[in-house]
Design a protein around this motif. Structure first.
Motif, PDB file in Angstrom:
ATOM      1  N   ILE A   5      10.964  -8.314   3.739  1.00 15.77           N
ATOM      2  CA  ILE A   5      10.747  -6.874   3.630  1.00 15.77           C
ATOM      3  C   ILE A   5       9.479  -6.528   4.400  1.00 15.77           C
ATOM      4  O   ILE A   5       8.482  -7.230   4.305  1.00 15.77           O
ATOM      5  CB  ILE A   5      10.656  -6.430   2.157  1.00 15.77           C
ATOM      6  N   ALA A   6       9.562  -5.497   5.194  1.00 17.13           N
ATOM      7  CA  ALA A   6       8.389  -5.048   5.930  1.00 17.13           C
ATOM      8  C   ALA A   6       7.708  -3.954   5.121  1.00 17.13           C
ATOM      9  O   ALA A   6       8.352  -3.002   4.687  1.00 17.13           O
ATOM     10  CB  ALA A   6       8.805  -4.516   7.293  1.00 17.13           C
ATOM     11  N   ALA A   7       6.440  -4.121   4.878  1.00 15.29           N
ATOM     12  CA  ALA A   7       5.702  -3.136   4.101  1.00 15.29           C
ATOM     13  C   ALA A   7       4.256  -3.132   4.571  1.00 15.29           C
ATOM     14  O   ALA A   7       3.794  -4.084   5.197  1.00 15.29           O
ATOM     15  CB  ALA A   7       5.766  -3.460   2.616  1.00 15.29           C
ATOM     16  N   GLY A   8       3.581  -2.081   4.259  1.00 18.13           N
ATOM     17  CA  GLY A   8       2.178  -2.001   4.625  1.00 18.13           C
ATOM     18  C   GLY A   8       1.485  -0.914   3.837  1.00 18.13           C
ATOM     19  O   GLY A   8       2.124  -0.116   3.161  1.00 18.13           O
ATOM     20  N   SER A   9       0.169  -0.926   3.917  1.00 19.00           N
ATOM     21  CA  SER A   9      -0.624   0.114   3.269  1.00 19.00           C
ATOM     22  C   SER A   9      -1.919   0.270   4.043  1.00 19.00           C
ATOM     23  O   SER A   9      -2.248  -0.545   4.911  1.00 19.00           O
ATOM     24  CB  SER A   9      -0.903  -0.225   1.810  1.00 19.00           C
ATOM     25  N   ASP A  10      -2.649   1.284   3.707  1.00 13.60           N
ATOM     26  CA  ASP A  10      -3.947   1.523   4.335  1.00 13.60           C
ATOM     27  C   ASP A  10      -5.088   0.910   3.540  1.00 13.60           C
ATOM     28  O   ASP A  10      -6.262   1.121   3.865  1.00 13.60           O
ATOM     29  CB  ASP A  10      -4.190   3.028   4.477  1.00 13.60           C
ATOM     30  N   ALA A  11      -4.780   0.132   2.521  1.00 15.11           N
ATOM     31  CA  ALA A  11      -5.818  -0.421   1.650  1.00 15.11           C
ATOM     32  C   ALA A  11      -6.835  -1.261   2.412  1.00 15.11           C
ATOM     33  O   ALA A  11      -8.026  -1.202   2.111  1.00 15.11           O
ATOM     34  CB  ALA A  11      -5.195  -1.243   0.528  1.00 15.11           C
ATOM     35  N   ALA A  12      -6.406  -2.021   3.390  1.00 10.91           N
ATOM     36  CA  ALA A  12      -7.352  -2.849   4.151  1.00 10.91           C
ATOM     37  C   ALA A  12      -8.355  -1.982   4.900  1.00 10.91           C
ATOM     38  O   ALA A  12      -9.541  -2.299   4.954  1.00 10.91           O
ATOM     39  CB  ALA A  12      -6.604  -3.756   5.118  1.00 10.91           C
TER      40      ALA A  12
END
Length: 65
Positions: A5-12
């Protein structure tokens, strides 16, 4: 991406800017992006507790130097 599953966030990016961040998702990856996606109540409880810790982080940092 095969078999995943491709996922991401801006948390980094947020964290790198010095702002505490937490990422919450569907609980179990197999439920992500499915018609019956949900988050169990016990997982919501953990997220609420984490949010409380994040909210207090600046004050705790001030107290501990």
């Amino acid at each position: 991406m095969k078999g995943g599953i491709a996922a991401g966030s801006d948390a980094a990016f947020v964290s790198a800017a010095g702002v505490p961040a937490a990422v919450s998702g569907p609980g179990e990856v197999v439920r992500a992006r499915s018609p019956d996606e949900f988050v169990a109540v016990d997982v919501v409880d953990v997220v609420v507790q984490a949010a409380g810790v994040l909210a207090l982080a600046p004050a705790l940092r001030d107290l501990t130097g």
